[in-house]
Design an enzyme around this catalytic site. Structure first.
Site, PDB file in Angstrom:
ATOM      1  N   ASP A   1       0.830  -1.205   0.000  1.00 47.38           N
ATOM      2  CA  ASP A   1       0.000   0.000   0.000  1.00 47.38           C
ATOM      3  C   ASP A   1       0.867   1.258   0.000  1.00 47.38           C
ATOM      4  O   ASP A   1       1.915   1.296   0.649  1.00 47.38           O
ATOM      5  CB  ASP A   1      -0.893  -0.011   1.243  1.00 47.38           C
ATOM      6  CG  ASP A   1      -2.032   0.987   1.157  1.00 47.38           C
ATOM      7  OD1 ASP A   1      -2.311   1.491   0.050  1.00 47.38           O
ATOM      8  OD2 ASP A   1      -2.639   1.284   2.198  1.00 47.38           O
TER       9      ASP A   1
ATOM     10  N   ASN B   1     -10.298  -3.358  -6.734  1.00 49.03           N
ATOM     11  CA  ASN B   1      -9.520  -2.385  -7.511  1.00 49.03           C
ATOM     12  C   ASN B   1     -10.165  -2.032  -8.844  1.00 49.03           C
ATOM     13  O   ASN B   1      -9.758  -1.054  -9.496  1.00 49.03           O
ATOM     14  CB  ASN B   1      -8.096  -2.902  -7.761  1.00 49.03           C
ATOM     15  CG  ASN B   1      -7.199  -2.812  -6.543  1.00 49.03           C
ATOM     16  OD1 ASN B   1      -6.202  -3.514  -6.444  1.00 49.03           O
ATOM     17  ND2 ASN B   1      -7.549  -1.944  -5.600  1.00 49.03           N
TER      18      ASN B   1
END
Length: 255
Positions: free
Chosen positions: A35, A83
């Site tokens: 991340d 996503n």
């Protein structure tokens, strides 16, 4: 839950040598939620694609460090089922980067004895991307030194649903009795069935959540949340995480 560790808390900052953990042993299976690519790029006035490219370089460094430390399996959360909500141009950049990574790294990975395994359903990607992924998996299938598991279009809740559906279908046909469905049967139906138990799960960028990643597998894993943005996470950072793991006492609910 693991305690968040900033860069100033890492062993390197205290003068420790950048080497593998001692005493507590090396985790067999490490998973990482990579991340912070977007924030890394934004802080430098760069497009998000630049963050993803630097993140791919970080993955290469971490994979090498994991292999040198003796980790049997490294699992990377590359593209979640959520996503798809991102802008189309960013998704296209990510798919292009995946193809570039395979084209550039596959030969070296195979030579180094690394097996590539995919978690999730990459069949929904473009035919070219899916073909390249399939070829990478097939080419490295017999490698045994280390496994690189890449989570693509992966979501842990969906993984659990599919495992339950598989077992329900087997029970409906009489292949197994409902009473045969236990933890071992469910675990054997997951995408990770042939991987070592998850020992250490790391999330970068200072966020403290699992984001639908390896929910079943993380039940007794050690969790480590670090402030470092993923593009800045490197071999030294992984070695620091392995030392942190080695210093923990794992009880598995025993006491």
């Amino acid at each position: 839950m693991g305690k968040a560790a900033s860069a100033s808390q890492r062993p390197e900052a205290e003068g420790a040598e950048a080497q593998g953990p001692a005493g507590g042993g090396v985790p067999r299976h490490v998973a990482i939620i990579m991340d912070g690519n977007g924030r890394w790029a934004k802080a430098r006035g760069l497009p998000r694609a630049a963050g993803h490219r630097q993140g791919a370089e970080a993955a290469r460094k971490v994979l090498r460090a994991a292999g040198e430390a003796g980790v049997e399996c490294l699992t990377l959360y590359a593209f979640s089922s959520e996503n798809w909500r991102r802008p189309e141009d960013e998704i296209n950049d990510l798919m292009g980067l995946l193809r570039l990574y395979i084209a550039r790294e596959l030969g070296a990975l195979h030579k180094e004895g690394i097996r590539i395994k995919i978690l999730g359903d990459h069949g929904v990607f473009s035919p070219e991307t899916a073909r390249m992924v399939d070829e990478a998996v097939a080419k490295t299938a017999n490698n045994q030194r280390m496994t690189l598991a890449i989570a693509l279009n992966y979501g842990s809740r969906l993984e659990l649903v599919k495992a339950a559906q598989t077992l329900a279908a087997r029970a409906a046909t009489g292949e197994i009795a409902p009473s045969d469905i236990d933890e071992a049967a469910l675990e054997a139906s997951l995408d990770t069935a042939d991987l070592p138990p998850l020992d250490l799960l790391i999330r970068t960028s200072g966020e403290h959540r699992l984001s639908n990643f390896l929910l079943w597998q993380a039940a007794y894993a050690e969790l480590l949340f670090v402030d470092t943005l993923w593009p800045d996470f490197d071999g030294d950072a992984l070695r620091a995480a392995l030392r942190a793991f080695a210093g923990r006492e794992r009880r598995f609910g025993g006491r």
